[in-house]
Design an enzyme around this catalytic site. Structure first.
Site, short mmCIF file in Angstrom:
data_model
loop_
_atom_site.label_atom_id
_atom_site.label_comp_id
_atom_site.label_asym_id
_atom_site.label_seq_id
_atom_site.Cartn_x
_atom_site.Cartn_y
_atom_site.Cartn_z
CE LYS A 112 1.60 4.76 8.03
NZ LYS A 112 0.22 4.61 8.33
CG ASP A 128 5.84 3.93 0.91
OD1 ASP A 128 6.10 4.51 1.98
OD2 ASP A 128 4.68 3.70 0.52
CE1 TYR A 161 -3.52 2.63 0.54
CE2 TYR A 161 -2.49 3.14 2.65
CZ TYR A 161 -3.42 3.44 1.67
OH TYR A 161 -4.22 4.54 1.80
#
Ligand SMILES: Cc1ncc(COP(=O)(O)O)c(C=O)c1O
Length: 458
Positions: free
Chosen positions: A296, A268, A166
């Site tokens: 995050k 990522d 994702y």
């Protein structure tokens, strides 16, 4: 090597245990269940994001403090969910609270640059070994810009991504995230499947999907689409099928492959960055890609994102030919929290602390697995880890399909009923540690897991 004899999971027993655990959980969440009905009147589905609602029901949170989370029913949990891994600083850390309070008093938004930029840029350059950075508001925005940067610098449109990862909810990459096993097609040519309704086929046509940990299949993709691929985006350790580590040489091999074909490699590191080590995957695996996407943990709990790249890649942005924009990019509250998180909380010592708790978790969980002959193993690094319910190593998404979701759901219920908050079970989520987690917290997790193991094997 000695082969360990394991006991197969009895799925009928697991179904019975799920019923018992759900019945025990429901009365503890009366306020959440009730509040949902109120929220649902004017909020679609009663939640702010579809992934805040996972079975058995959405749990509404009142507050958090350090390593603890309190729901609106007043239940206290040790928090290993930590906002999908964003809160390695823990909840309401005094240094972050102070930084945000001070920033708020000076104005919460200007859409003009402020003087935290250089400190954060320098800190990220030191950790991740890429010279230039820009800021945004989420992991989604970071990967969106990564894709666009790769396209802008090559004049090509195709992107290669890994099956089962994702990268956020924008139209360029929300494909083959948790694809239906009935529809995924052959491993050498996976079908690019939309993860949400409304994703145009034209976008799917620009995404070539390949399995993780297989350089040969990545090479096949580049050779078949010679001259069309702008770049490849990869989570250096996959974090949503448990934790799947890259095999030795895989990441460097991808970088070489991309460069051989005139393309770029983006990591990522939205989940791995600032959690698995001070310098994230770059430090752990020793490979510096062309682009890094962060979010995050780097924001200390505020909506954040960052993109790092080489000077070459940032050239069009620096020259003003490419508008990498956003009203809230570099927002002063986010910048203040991020600066405090990166320079005062997530220092090198913090990662030594994660290592100590991580070792305790792994040792305890492994002992339980062996005592009960469970077909499972423990994986992870730094503040991230997971139990994977498979006898054989899971190397890629298709291997993870062999794990029955009822097992991970039951494991989640056992923790939830015994005071440990974990991220939603459905994607075999990892645990995250914060700087507040102690060996006693790890022991609680292990003890709950031991009860689960005893129940499924008794
Ligand atoms: C690896 C990875 N990349 C990107 C994202 C998207 O980040 P955000 O939810 O901040 O948009 C996520 C979110 O979980 C993620 O795990």
């Amino acid at each position: 090597m000695a082969v360990r004899e394991t006991v197969a999971f009895d799925l009928e027993k697991i179904d019975r245990l799920i019923e018992e655990e759900e019945a025990e959980l429901e009365p503890k969440h009366r306020a959440s269940l009730e509040y949902r009905k109120t929220a649902e009147r004017h909020v679609a589905g009663g939640v702010a994001s579809s992934w805040q609602d996972s079975p058995p029901h959405a749990i509404y949170v009142d507050r958090g403090q350090g390593n603890r989370l309190y729901d609106i029913d007043g239940n206290e949990y040790i928090d290993f969910h930590l906002g999908y891994g964003a809160m390695v600083v823990g909840h309401a850390h005094p240094k972050i609270v102070e930084a945000i309070e001070q920033a708020a008093r000076r104005g919460t938004h200007f859409a003009q640059p402020t003087r935290d930029l250089d400190v954060i840029g320098e800190n990220l350059a030191d950790r991740f070994r890429l010279p230039l950075w820009r800021f945004c508001n989420s992991g989604t925005e970071a990967t969106l810009e990564a894709v666009r940067l790769m396209r802008a610098n090559t004049g090509r449109d195709m992107i290669v991504k890994i099956e089962g990862t994702y990268h956020g909810h924008h139209d360029s990459l929300m494909f083959s995230v948790a694809p239906d096993p009935e529809k995924i097609g052959p491993r050498e040519h996976p079908v690019t499947l939309p993860q949400a309704m409304g994703l145009p086929q034209a976008f799917a046509d620009l995404v070539r999907v390949v399995p993780f940990n297989d350089l040969g299949e990545a090479r096949r993709a580049f050779e078949e689409r010679e001259g069309e691929i702008a770049g490849m985006i990869v989570e250096p350790a996959m974090m949503n099928c448990g934790v799947i580590m890259p095999e030795p040489g895989y990441l460097q091999g991808l970088k070489d492959l991309c460069h051989e074909h005139g393309a770029y490699l983006a990591f990522d590191e939205v989940k791995t960055g600032a959690t698995i080590a001070y310098g994230g995957a770059v430090e752990v695996f020793g490979v510096v890609p062309d682009i890094i996407c962060l979010a995050k943990a780097i924001g200390g709990g505020t909506p954040c994102g960052a993109i790092g790249a080489t000077e070459e890649l940032f050239g069009p942005v620096v020259r003003g030919e490419y508008d990498m924009a956003g009203t809230f990019n570099g927002n002063p509250l986010t910048m203040a929290a991020s600066r405090a998180a990166l320079t005062e909380v997530l220092t090198k010592d913090a990662y030594e602390g994660f290592g100590v708790i991580d070792a305790k978790m792994k040792e305890g969980l492994r002992a339980v697995i062996e005592t009960h002959d469970l077909p499972a193993y423990v994986t992870g690094v730094g503040a991230k880890g997971s139990v994977i319910y498979s006898e054989t190593p899971v190397r890629e998404y298709r291997d993870a399909l062999g794990v029955d979701e009822r097992i991970t759901y039951l494991a989640w219920l056992f923790q939830q009923n015994r005071g440990v908050f974990k991220s939603p079970w459905s994607k075999q989520e990892t645990w995250t540690l914060s700087v507040w987690h102690t060996e006693a917290d790890a022991q609680r997790y292990i003890d709950n897991f031991a009860e689960f193991a005893a129940a499924v094997t008794s």
